[in-house]
Design an enzyme around this catalytic site. Structure first.
Site, short mmCIF file in Angstrom:
data_model
loop_
_atom_site.label_atom_id
_atom_site.label_comp_id
_atom_site.label_asym_id
_atom_site.label_seq_id
_atom_site.Cartn_x
_atom_site.Cartn_y
_atom_site.Cartn_z
N ILE A 1 -6.85 -11.43 9.70
CA ILE A 1 -8.27 -11.11 9.61
C ILE A 1 -8.48 -9.64 9.28
O ILE A 1 -9.38 -9.29 8.51
CB ILE A 1 -8.98 -11.48 10.94
CG1 ILE A 1 -9.00 -13.01 11.12
CG2 ILE A 1 -10.40 -10.94 10.97
CD1 ILE A 1 -9.49 -13.46 12.48
N ASP B 1 -0.16 1.69 17.61
CA ASP B 1 -0.04 0.73 18.69
C ASP B 1 -1.21 1.00 19.63
O ASP B 1 -1.30 2.07 20.23
CB ASP B 1 1.29 0.93 19.42
CG ASP B 1 1.54 -0.09 20.51
OD1 ASP B 1 0.57 -0.73 20.99
OD2 ASP B 1 2.71 -0.23 20.93
N TYR C 1 -5.06 -15.01 27.17
CA TYR C 1 -5.79 -14.77 25.92
C TYR C 1 -7.28 -15.01 26.12
O TYR C 1 -8.12 -14.18 25.74
CB TYR C 1 -5.25 -15.69 24.82
CG TYR C 1 -5.94 -15.54 23.49
CD1 TYR C 1 -5.54 -14.56 22.59
CD2 TYR C 1 -6.99 -16.37 23.13
CE1 TYR C 1 -6.17 -14.41 21.36
CE2 TYR C 1 -7.63 -16.23 21.90
CZ TYR C 1 -7.21 -15.25 21.02
OH TYR C 1 -7.85 -15.11 19.81
N LYS D 1 -10.39 -12.22 25.88
CA LYS D 1 -11.49 -12.31 24.93
C LYS D 1 -12.85 -12.39 25.63
O LYS D 1 -13.85 -11.87 25.11
CB LYS D 1 -11.28 -13.50 24.00
CG LYS D 1 -10.05 -13.38 23.11
CD LYS D 1 -10.09 -12.14 22.22
CE LYS D 1 -8.91 -12.09 21.26
NZ LYS D 1 -8.96 -10.90 20.37
N VAL E 1 -8.49 -20.21 12.76
CA VAL E 1 -8.41 -19.58 11.45
C VAL E 1 -7.03 -19.82 10.86
O VAL E 1 -6.02 -19.83 11.57
CB VAL E 1 -8.69 -18.06 11.57
CG1 VAL E 1 -8.69 -17.40 10.19
CG2 VAL E 1 -10.01 -17.81 12.29
N THR F 1 -4.29 -18.63 9.91
CA THR F 1 -3.28 -17.58 9.96
C THR F 1 -1.92 -18.24 9.76
O THR F 1 -1.80 -19.48 9.85
CB THR F 1 -3.33 -16.87 11.32
OG1 THR F 1 -3.07 -17.85 12.35
CG2 THR F 1 -4.68 -16.22 11.55
#
Length: 264
Positions: free
Chosen positions: A19, A67, A170, A174, A203, A205
């Site tokens: 993205i 990073d 995760y 988010k 998406v 990826t």
């Protein structure tokens, strides 16, 4: 849309793949002429920068290996971008990791902290540095302000991950990105800084493409009313809109781009 939809300088974390890379191309396509491109991979940075220059020869690029877990490196990258280009008009925080994908009882603390440190703390570090820079910039009026920040969250920032796709670290990270976005949005909107989040669904990826080819994504694609994965360009187009004066009255939004998944 015309190439003058956007003007000025953009800064992207995680800008050399997925993205982030698509967003770099989208911003350049719609008028950004100065681009600070950051990523943890020097190899991907070089490849993306060369591809951008071959297609948009008039775009100036500052490539910075970064990073987002390193606060000094984050601050330095913003300093370098401002030093070269004078200001940052658009900042897009894309850098993130998916994590181990285990249920909580099977998740080590190191798995939890590593995801949170990149996906939430990394966005906070980046946004703090971006806000500090933007607060020193001239306010260009109600349609442009001092700058626009877009944080890449996820539909999992608004809903739970499915039982068959354990992703608690995760998902938690988010949700945190959306909370951070909303809290800072109301703090800095009066100063002419717009902060919003985008919440992509599934998406295409490389990782999800491989899972799709193996058939393991079939149940999730079936839950998506549009019946497919998003292309990265569809997410970057939404980011371009949020960065532009067309979204000048948006602050604290969490824009879903998920093919209708969360409406089920």
């Amino acid at each position: 849309m015309t190439a003058t939809l956007l003007k000025g300088t953009a800064y992207i974390t995680g800008g050399a793949s997925g993205i982030g890379r698509a967003t770099a191309f989208g911003l350049a396509r719609h008028g950004i002429k100065r681009l600070a491109l950051t990523d943890i991979s020097q190899e991907n940075l070089l490849a993306t920068s060369e591809a951008l220059k071959s297609q948009y020869a008039d775009v100036e690029i500052e490539s910075l290996q970064l990073d987002v877990r390193d606060v000094k490196a984050v601050d330095y990258s913003i300093t370098q971008a401002v030093k070269r280009f004078g200001r940052i008009d658009v900042a897009v925080n894309v850098a993130g990791i998916s994590g181990a994908g285990k249920a909580t009882d099977a998740t080590d603390e190191s798995d939890w902290t590593s995801v949170l440190d990149v996906n939430l703390n990394g966005v906070w570090r980046s946004q703090r540095a971006q806000v500090r820079a933007m607060m020193k910039q001239e306010n260009l009026g109600i349609r442009k302000g001092r700058g626009s920040i877009i944080n890449v969250a996820s539909m999992y920032g608004l809903i739970a991950s499915p039982v068959d796709i354990p992703a608690t670290p995760y998902t938690s990270s988010k949700h945190g990105v959306i909370g951070l976005t909303r809290s800072d949005a109301i703090t800095y909107a009066p100063h002419g800084i717009r902060i919003n989040a985008i919440c992509p669904g599934y998406v295409r990826t490389p990782l999800l493409q491989l899972a799709t080819e193996r058939g393991s994504m079939d149940p999730e694609i079936a839950k998506t009313p549009m019946g497919r994965l998003a292309e990265v360009e569809e997410i970057s187009d939404a980011i371009v809109f949020m960065a532009s004066p067309m979204a000048s009255f948006m602050a604290g939004s969490a824009l879903l781009v998920d093919g209708g998944y969360s409406a089920n």
